[in-house]
Design a protein around this motif. Structure first.
Motif, PDB file in Angstrom:
ATOM      1  N   GLN A 179      25.761  47.329  60.258  1.00 56.14           N
ATOM      2  CA  GLN A 179      24.843  46.202  60.478  1.00 56.14           C
ATOM      3  C   GLN A 179      25.028  45.543  61.835  1.00 56.14           C
ATOM      4  OE1 GLN A 179      22.424  44.851  58.425  1.00 56.14           O
ATOM      5  NE2 GLN A 179      22.677  46.367  56.838  1.00 56.14           N
ATOM      6  N   CYS A 180      26.200  45.726  62.445  1.00 57.59           N
ATOM      7  CA  CYS A 180      26.405  45.133  63.774  1.00 57.59           C
ATOM      8  C   CYS A 180      27.291  46.063  64.593  1.00 57.59           C
ATOM      9  CB  CYS A 180      27.021  43.725  63.662  1.00 57.59           C
ATOM     10  SG  CYS A 180      28.797  43.713  63.378  1.00 57.59           S
ATOM     11  N   GLY A 181      27.448  45.705  65.849  1.00 61.75           N
ATOM     12  CA  GLY A 181      28.163  46.585  66.776  1.00 61.75           C
ATOM     13  C   GLY A 181      29.654  46.714  66.503  1.00 61.75           C
ATOM     14  N   LEU A 182      30.214  45.860  65.670  1.00 58.81           N
ATOM     15  CA  LEU A 182      31.660  45.945  65.417  1.00 58.81           C
ATOM     16  C   LEU A 182      32.054  47.271  64.777  1.00 58.81           C
ATOM     17  CD1 LEU A 182      32.640  42.349  64.196  1.00 58.81           C
ATOM     18  CD2 LEU A 182      32.779  43.328  66.494  1.00 58.81           C
ATOM     19  N   CYS A 183      31.081  47.912  64.112  1.00 55.10           N
ATOM     20  CA  CYS A 183      31.404  49.194  63.454  1.00 55.10           C
ATOM     21  C   CYS A 183      31.811  50.254  64.486  1.00 55.10           C
ATOM     22  CB  CYS A 183      30.229  49.689  62.620  1.00 55.10           C
ATOM     23  SG  CYS A 183      28.760  50.046  63.593  1.00 55.10           S
ATOM     24  N   GLU A 184      31.344  50.083  65.730  1.00 53.87           N
ATOM     25  CA  GLU A 184      31.619  51.108  66.749  1.00 53.87           C
ATOM     26  C   GLU A 184      33.114  51.232  67.044  1.00 53.87           C
ATOM     27  OE1 GLU A 184      29.236  52.923  67.742  1.00 53.87           O
ATOM     28  OE2 GLU A 184      27.490  51.707  67.132  1.00 53.87           O
ATOM     29  N   GLY A 185      33.818  50.106  67.009  1.00 50.71           N
ATOM     30  CA  GLY A 185      35.220  50.131  67.440  1.00 50.71           C
ATOM     31  C   GLY A 185      36.225  50.168  66.313  1.00 50.71           C
ATOM     32  N   ARG A 186      35.766  50.201  65.070  1.00 41.99           N
ATOM     33  CA  ARG A 186      36.725  50.093  63.972  1.00 41.99           C
ATOM     34  C   ARG A 186      37.339  51.446  63.634  1.00 41.99           C
ATOM     35  NH1 ARG A 186      31.890  49.530  59.655  1.00 41.99           N
ATOM     36  NH2 ARG A 186      31.540  51.744  59.357  1.00 41.99           N
ATOM     37  N   LYS A 187      38.588  51.409  63.153  1.00 42.43           N
ATOM     38  CA  LYS A 187      39.129  52.599  62.479  1.00 42.43           C
ATOM     39  C   LYS A 187      38.599  52.578  61.052  1.00 42.43           C
ATOM     40  CE  LYS A 187      43.286  54.943  61.086  1.00 42.43           C
ATOM     41  NZ  LYS A 187      44.168  54.539  59.999  1.00 42.43           N
ATOM     42  N   GLU A 207      26.132  36.236  65.503  1.00 40.31           N
ATOM     43  CA  GLU A 207      25.322  37.326  64.944  1.00 40.31           C
ATOM     44  C   GLU A 207      26.180  38.236  64.076  1.00 40.31           C
ATOM     45  OE1 GLU A 207      25.253  36.379  68.125  1.00 40.31           O
ATOM     46  OE2 GLU A 207      23.240  35.482  68.161  1.00 40.31           O
ATOM     47  N   GLU A 208      27.386  38.543  64.554  1.00 44.67           N
ATOM     48  CA  GLU A 208      28.278  39.409  63.773  1.00 44.67           C
ATOM     49  C   GLU A 208      28.665  38.731  62.456  1.00 44.67           C
ATOM     50  OE1 GLU A 208      30.109  41.470  67.819  1.00 44.67           O
ATOM     51  OE2 GLU A 208      31.184  39.825  66.855  1.00 44.67           O
ATOM     52  N   MET A 209      28.925  37.444  62.533  1.00 39.69           N
ATOM     53  CA  MET A 209      29.313  36.746  61.296  1.00 39.69           C
ATOM     54  C   MET A 209      28.128  36.656  60.330  1.00 39.69           C
ATOM     55  SD  MET A 209      32.197  33.973  62.185  1.00 39.69           S
ATOM     56  CE  MET A 209      31.301  32.956  63.313  1.00 39.69           C
ATOM     57  N   ALA A 210      26.930  36.438  60.883  1.00 40.02           N
ATOM     58  CA  ALA A 210      25.748  36.359  60.012  1.00 40.02           C
ATOM     59  C   ALA A 210      25.475  37.710  59.355  1.00 40.02           C
ATOM     60  CB  ALA A 210      24.534  35.900  60.818  1.00 40.02           C
ATOM     61  N   ALA A 211      25.687  38.800  60.105  1.00 40.62           N
ATOM     62  CA  ALA A 211      25.446  40.135  59.542  1.00 40.62           C
ATOM     63  C   ALA A 211      26.424  40.446  58.416  1.00 40.62           C
ATOM     64  CB  ALA A 211      25.552  41.192  60.644  1.00 40.62           C
ATOM     65  N   CYS A 212      27.628  39.916  58.519  1.00 38.36           N
ATOM     66  CA  CYS A 212      28.680  40.219  57.543  1.00 38.36           C
ATOM     67  C   CYS A 212      28.692  39.221  56.386  1.00 38.36           C
ATOM     68  CB  CYS A 212      30.031  40.194  58.261  1.00 38.36           C
ATOM     69  SG  CYS A 212      31.197  41.444  57.693  1.00 38.36           S
ATOM     70  N   ARG A 213      28.004  38.115  56.542  1.00 34.55           N
ATOM     71  CA  ARG A 213      28.097  37.027  55.567  1.00 34.55           C
ATOM     72  C   ARG A 213      27.729  37.455  54.133  1.00 34.55           C
ATOM     73  NH1 ARG A 213      25.581  32.126  53.834  1.00 34.55           N
ATOM     74  NH2 ARG A 213      27.114  30.470  53.856  1.00 34.55           N
ATOM     75  N   PRO A 214      26.696  38.302  53.956  1.00 35.57           N
ATOM     76  CA  PRO A 214      26.362  38.696  52.576  1.00 35.57           C
ATOM     77  C   PRO A 214      27.527  39.366  51.843  1.00 35.57           C
ATOM     78  CG  PRO A 214      24.566  39.272  54.051  1.00 35.57           C
ATOM     79  CD  PRO A 214      25.719  38.834  54.928  1.00 35.57           C
ATOM     80  N   TYR A 215      28.376  40.074  52.581  1.00 37.71           N
ATOM     81  CA  TYR A 215      29.528  40.699  51.922  1.00 37.71           C
ATOM     82  C   TYR A 215      30.510  39.635  51.428  1.00 37.71           C
ATOM     83  CZ  TYR A 215      27.820  44.944  54.243  1.00 37.71           C
ATOM     84  OH  TYR A 215      27.042  45.985  54.665  1.00 37.71           O
ATOM     85  N   LYS A 231      34.349  41.949  58.581  1.00 39.67           N
ATOM     86  CA  LYS A 231      35.188  42.995  57.975  1.00 39.67           C
ATOM     87  C   LYS A 231      35.657  44.045  58.982  1.00 39.67           C
ATOM     88  CE  LYS A 231      34.013  41.033  54.066  1.00 39.67           C
ATOM     89  NZ  LYS A 231      34.685  39.747  53.812  1.00 39.67           N
ATOM     90  N   CYS A 232      35.110  44.006  60.193  1.00 44.09           N
ATOM     91  CA  CYS A 232      35.515  44.983  61.206  1.00 44.09           C
ATOM     92  C   CYS A 232      36.145  44.270  62.390  1.00 44.09           C
ATOM     93  CB  CYS A 232      34.309  45.800  61.681  1.00 44.09           C
ATOM     94  SG  CYS A 232      33.551  46.761  60.363  1.00 44.09           S
ATOM     95  N   ARG A 233      37.066  44.950  63.026  1.00 44.00           N
ATOM     96  CA  ARG A 233      37.847  44.355  64.096  1.00 44.00           C
ATOM     97  C   ARG A 233      36.989  44.065  65.331  1.00 44.00           C
ATOM     98  NH1 ARG A 233      41.995  47.300  68.176  1.00 44.00           N
ATOM     99  NH2 ARG A 233      42.675  45.376  69.181  1.00 44.00           N
ATOM    100  N   PRO A 234      36.946  42.810  65.781  1.00 44.76           N
ATOM    101  CA  PRO A 234      36.273  42.529  67.050  1.00 44.76           C
ATOM    102  C   PRO A 234      37.103  43.094  68.206  1.00 44.76           C
ATOM    103  CG  PRO A 234      36.400  40.554  65.695  1.00 44.76           C
ATOM    104  CD  PRO A 234      37.328  41.570  65.089  1.00 44.76           C
ATOM    105  N   PRO A 235      36.466  43.760  69.166  1.00 46.18           N
ATOM    106  CA  PRO A 235      37.237  44.379  70.247  1.00 46.18           C
ATOM    107  C   PRO A 235      38.022  43.342  71.038  1.00 46.18           C
ATOM    108  CG  PRO A 235      34.850  44.498  70.676  1.00 46.18           C
ATOM    109  CD  PRO A 235      35.032  43.951  69.293  1.00 46.18           C
TER     110      PRO A 235
END
Ligand code: URA
Length: 231
Positions: A60-68, A141-149, A129-133
């Motif tokens: 849902q957001c760009g944080l997924c790109e950098g996560r393990k 925006e990242e927090m809003a995208a993750c808020r439903p979880y 839920k994903c590590r910010p670089p």
């Protein structure tokens, strides 16, 4: 209770940020608390397995790109206590569990100071839920995208008390601009659940004098859990 004995100090973390900025070493200035995001995950009917799968596969957001890996949360899914942090750091990303680094050790000491233990009547989650670089503060925006979880986690756990650790967690839960100095020390509400705002443990590692205020917040939590709104 001997606060000094229980709260062991660790080596300082690498960079400083004010608590009003967030935990991360590269602060971002939040502009809107709940900005619109292109699409939101449909979490309303998810059980824990579905939620865990959705978070693990989330893009849902760009944080997924950098996560393990995404870090859903850890602990007792029927807990009375829910602690919400900011987002996974490097160690959390590696291990898949929130608060396993230095800040996590201090969080464990804070829990112990009020008679709690990770995993026993306690659940620990994060605003994202994903590590910010670079350990930066998550964007609005990242927090809003993750808020439903996070919202779904709260619906499933049905905690008696929520503790927001630091400004990003407080803002995503209260959907309002928060200054920790003004928001701490009193009761808030997430829907019908009492919520206490306190300092993020990583901030406390760098700002020792504020530990006394954090102790007051811990006492407020304990009182609220004992007495409810009359706390
Ligand atoms: N800081 C957080 O806010 N969450 C973690 O999981 C680790 C550090």
């Amino acid at each position: 209770m001997g606060l000094g004995l229980l709260w062991k100090l660790r080596a300082p973390l690498p960079a400083a940020a004010t608590e009003e900025q967030g935990e991360g070493s590269v602060p971002e200035a939040p502009t809107a608390i709940n900005p619109p995001v292109a699409s939101l995950p449909a979490t309303a009917a998810m059980d824990w397995d579905a939620l865990a799968a959705a978070v693990a596969a989330c893009r849902q957001c760009g944080l997924c790109e950098g996560r393990k890996q995404a870090v859903l949360g850890v602990g007792d899914r029927d807990a009375d206590w829910l602690f919400v942090g900011e987002g996974p750091g490097a160690e959390e990303d590696q291990r898949g569990e929130p608060f396993v680094g230095q800040a996590g050790k201090l969080l464990d000491s804070m829990l112990a100071a009020i008679g709690l233990r990770r995993g026993e009547n306690v659940y620990i989650a994060n605003a994202v839920k994903c590590r910010p670089p670079g350990n930066r503060t998550p964007t609005p925006e990242e927090m809003a995208a993750c808020r439903p979880y996070l919202e779904r986690q709260i619906e499933l756990i049905r905690p008696k008390l929520i503790v927001a650790l630091g400004r990003p967690a407080a803002q995503t839960l209260l959907l309002t601009e928060v200054k920790i100095g003004a928001a701490r020390g009193r009761l808030h509400r997430y829907r019908d659940i009492p919520l206490v705002v306190t300092y993020h443990p990583a901030y406390l590692l760098r700002n020792l004098p504020d530990k006394a205020r954090a102790w007051e917040d811990l006492c407020l939590m304990r009182r609220t859990m004992r007495l409810g709104d009359r706390g």
